[in-house]
Design an enzyme around this catalytic site. Structure first.
Site, PDB file in Angstrom:
ATOM      1  N   ILE A 175       0.868  -1.183   0.000  1.00 46.84           N
ATOM      2  CA  ILE A 175       0.000   0.000   0.000  1.00 46.84           C
ATOM      3  C   ILE A 175       0.899   1.225   0.000  1.00 46.84           C
ATOM      4  O   ILE A 175       1.592   1.488   0.987  1.00 46.84           O
ATOM      5  CB  ILE A 175      -0.933   0.031   1.234  1.00 46.84           C
ATOM      6  CG1 ILE A 175      -1.717  -1.276   1.365  1.00 46.84           C
ATOM      7  CG2 ILE A 175      -1.863   1.235   1.157  1.00 46.84           C
ATOM      8  CD1 ILE A 175      -2.751  -1.502   0.297  1.00 46.84           C
ATOM      9  N   ARG A 177       0.982   5.460  -1.119  1.00 43.69           N
ATOM     10  CA  ARG A 177       0.168   6.591  -1.556  1.00 43.69           C
ATOM     11  C   ARG A 177       0.673   7.119  -2.901  1.00 43.69           C
ATOM     12  O   ARG A 177       1.848   6.976  -3.249  1.00 43.69           O
ATOM     13  CB  ARG A 177       0.163   7.688  -0.497  1.00 43.69           C
ATOM     14  CG  ARG A 177       1.421   8.529  -0.456  1.00 43.69           C
ATOM     15  CD  ARG A 177       1.377   9.505   0.698  1.00 43.69           C
ATOM     16  NE  ARG A 177       2.434  10.504   0.601  1.00 43.69           N
ATOM     17  CZ  ARG A 177       2.785  11.314   1.586  1.00 43.69           C
ATOM     18  NH1 ARG A 177       2.161  11.229   2.751  1.00 43.69           N
ATOM     19  NH2 ARG A 177       3.742  12.212   1.419  1.00 43.69           N
ATOM     20  N   ARG A 194      10.884  -0.857   1.205  1.00 47.29           N
ATOM     21  CA  ARG A 194       9.634  -1.571   0.963  1.00 47.29           C
ATOM     22  C   ARG A 194       9.730  -2.461  -0.276  1.00 47.29           C
ATOM     23  O   ARG A 194      10.517  -2.230  -1.180  1.00 47.29           O
ATOM     24  CB  ARG A 194       8.474  -0.587   0.817  1.00 47.29           C
ATOM     25  CG  ARG A 194       8.202   0.260   2.054  1.00 47.29           C
ATOM     26  CD  ARG A 194       7.982  -0.583   3.293  1.00 47.29           C
ATOM     27  NE  ARG A 194       7.467   0.187   4.409  1.00 47.29           N
ATOM     28  CZ  ARG A 194       7.449  -0.227   5.661  1.00 47.29           C
ATOM     29  NH1 ARG A 194       7.950  -1.413   5.967  1.00 47.29           N
ATOM     30  NH2 ARG A 194       6.958   0.523   6.622  1.00 47.29           N
ATOM     31  N   ASP A 294      -0.001  13.682   6.923  1.00 42.27           N
ATOM     32  CA  ASP A 294       0.141  12.232   7.041  1.00 42.27           C
ATOM     33  C   ASP A 294      -0.208  11.755   8.446  1.00 42.27           C
ATOM     34  O   ASP A 294      -0.718  12.514   9.265  1.00 42.27           O
ATOM     35  CB  ASP A 294       1.547  11.782   6.621  1.00 42.27           C
ATOM     36  CG  ASP A 294       2.646  12.387   7.490  1.00 42.27           C
ATOM     37  OD1 ASP A 294       2.532  12.299   8.728  1.00 42.27           O
ATOM     38  OD2 ASP A 294       3.619  12.929   6.943  1.00 42.27           O
TER      39      ASP A 294
END
EC number: 4.1.1.98
Length: 494
Positions: A175, A177, A194, A294
């Site tokens: 996931i 953004r 990631r 955020d």
């Protein structure tokens, strides 16, 4: 709770009183954020905005706004059942030698269950009912939220990003953004550690100069979404894990423009590539991302990330756009952290049997602070646990503060944790500082973007070797007196 796709999940939530349809026109520009924020803070239902201003596609918000709904999404009926999922993952991650025939049969049954949940590939799928290509590809046709007044542009938040490294056997789900910067372009904000970023980096080294394919699924079923944020062992695909949660095989379909496989029941799928750009040091197109509000409660600084060019958009008939916002806790990431906390505990206990409980306070922005309750066995034991937590799961790579306490402290009660810190800690002896460690890029408090320090606080009782002084004994009333007072309490009239 069993369900087939997001629509089935929504229908069941509505029957349970866990979802409300909003028939009043509401703007994706700021208004949805305010409504979802108030609803989440009141532990309210998921919201389906059926009339987003200026748009035809409804917006689903606050889906995981309570730990209970996260549990439902993971196929459970209650948050307490999530520890069972953690036990399954622990067995898969670090299986112990079976102790007898019963264990062998149990492990074999688990392996068979996982094997039976291998994804099922379809030749056609609902997510391909409608296809936009060429000039029809226009992100302005989607009700993408603009969450906060200081945000630079609309932001895709719940996109399930599907990637594959050139030498990887399976796809990665994450996931990340995505800032909208044009009709068919977004900025893919993924941190270097990631999975998606690692896949892309490997491609840029092995296949430099070749476009990198990506697919983004919006409105996938909850099990698949949650599988992307759960510590699934490398030996297990997120799609298999989702099938295990859901109780049925995850159905996939080949993307129209690449070899990637996408969830067949996803509401909307973005297909495209990160294209070469030799003017950038990486050899691929990049752009400056942010600022955005955020999960810390602040607007983050800008930084450069790859540009994802969308070649086509596919969708179901009458699609639903799944969205969220991030802000000062509590928000959906914080709620997810509370629920997934229960999954983490068995994983940690499998590796460190001395850990009795583990807690990620939602005020700690999902993962930045952890409190550990342990059964101490020797001097320096708390420090070993600190480093164990930091290094064991990738989810704790960015945890800045770890507080370790004894078994007599309830780590979910801040009053007790503060009492332990103030009575059992000497600031010089009992704090451990580690510098130059990975830190969330969004953490502006770190001196360098993506690199900062960590602190461990040993709030346990000190053993000989850790102190030369006589250690204090806690004050407790005798059980006999407590029982006597219980018996006469009503007579006292207090």
């Amino acid at each position: 709770m069993k369900y087939s796709d997001l629509r089935d999940f929504i229908s069941q939530l509505q029957q349970m009183g866990e979802l409300k349809r909003i028939n009043v026109p509401v703007s994706p520009y700021l208004e949805m954020t305010e409504i979802c924020d108030r609803t989440l803070r009141a532990a309210g239902p998921a919201l389906l905005f059926e009339q987003p201003t200026g748009q035809k596609i409804p917006v689903l918000g606050n889906l995981f706004g309570t730990p209970h709904r996260v549990a439902l999404g993971m196929g459970a009926t209650d948050v307490s059942e999530l520890r069972k999922i953690g036990h399954v993952l622990a067995m898969l991650k670090e299986p112990e030698p079976p102790k007898g025939f019963k264990d062998i049969m149990g492990l074999g049954s688990l392996v068979k269950s996982i094997w039976d949940m291998a994804p099922k590939e379809l030749r056609g799928a609902p997510c391909h009912d409608i296809v936009w290509e060429g000039n029809d590809v226009d992100l302005a046709r989607l009700p993408i939220q603009h969450c906060w007044p200081g945000d630079i542009a609309p932001l895709i938040t719940w996109g399930l990003v599907i990637t594959k490294g050139p030498h990887k056997k399976r796809q990665n789900l994450g996931i990340y953004r995505q800032q909208v910067i044009g009709r068919n372009k977004v900025i893919m904000r993924w941190l270097a550690q990631r999975g998606g970023a690692l896949d892309f980096r490997e491609h840029s080294i092995v296949n430099r100069g070749q476009p990198y394919p990506i697919a983004v699924a919006l409105g996938a079923d909850p099990a698949t979404i949650l599988g992307a944020v759960t510590p699934v062992p490398d030996s297990l695909s997120e799609y298999q894990f989702a099938g295990l949660l859901r109780g049925s095989r995850t159905e996939l379909v080949k993307a129209l423009g690449s070899e990637l496989r996408v969830p067949a029941s996803a509401e909307i799928v973005l297909e495209g590539h990160i294209y070469p750009d030799e003017s950038h040091p990486s050899g691929y197109e990049h752009a400056l991302e942010g600022p955005y509000g955020d999960h810390t409660g602040y607007y983050n600084e800008q930084d450069s990330f790859p540009v994802f060019t969308i070649d086509r958009i596919t969708m179901r008939r009458d699609p639903i756009y799944h969205s969220t916002y991030t802000g000062k806790p509590p928000d959906e990431p914080a709620v997810l952290g509370v629920a997934l906390n229960e999954v983490f505990i068995p994983l940690l206990q499998k590796q460190f049997s001395e850990i009795l409980d583990f807690y990620l306070p939602p005020e700690g922005c999902s993962y930045r602070m952890a409190v550990v309750q342990m059964k101490k066995a020797y001097p320096g034991h708390a420090k070993r646990v600190m480093f164990g937590v930091w290094s064991f799961l990738r989810q704790f790579m960015y945890t800045k503060f770890i507080v370790v306490v004894d078994e007599d402290v309830n780590i979910r009660d801040w009053k007790e944790v503060i009492w332990a810190i103030t009575t059992r800690v000497d600031p010089i002896r009992d704090t451990t500082l580690v510098d130059n460690t990975p830190i969330d890029y969004l953490d502006f408090a770190s001196p360098v973007s993506g690199l900062g320090s960590k602190m461990g606080i040993d709030a346990t009782n000190k053993w000989p070797g850790e102190t030369d002084r006589e250690w204090g004994r806690t004050i407790t009333m005798t059980d006999e007196v407590k029982k006597r007072v219980d018996q006469i309490w009503q007579e006292l009239g207090i």
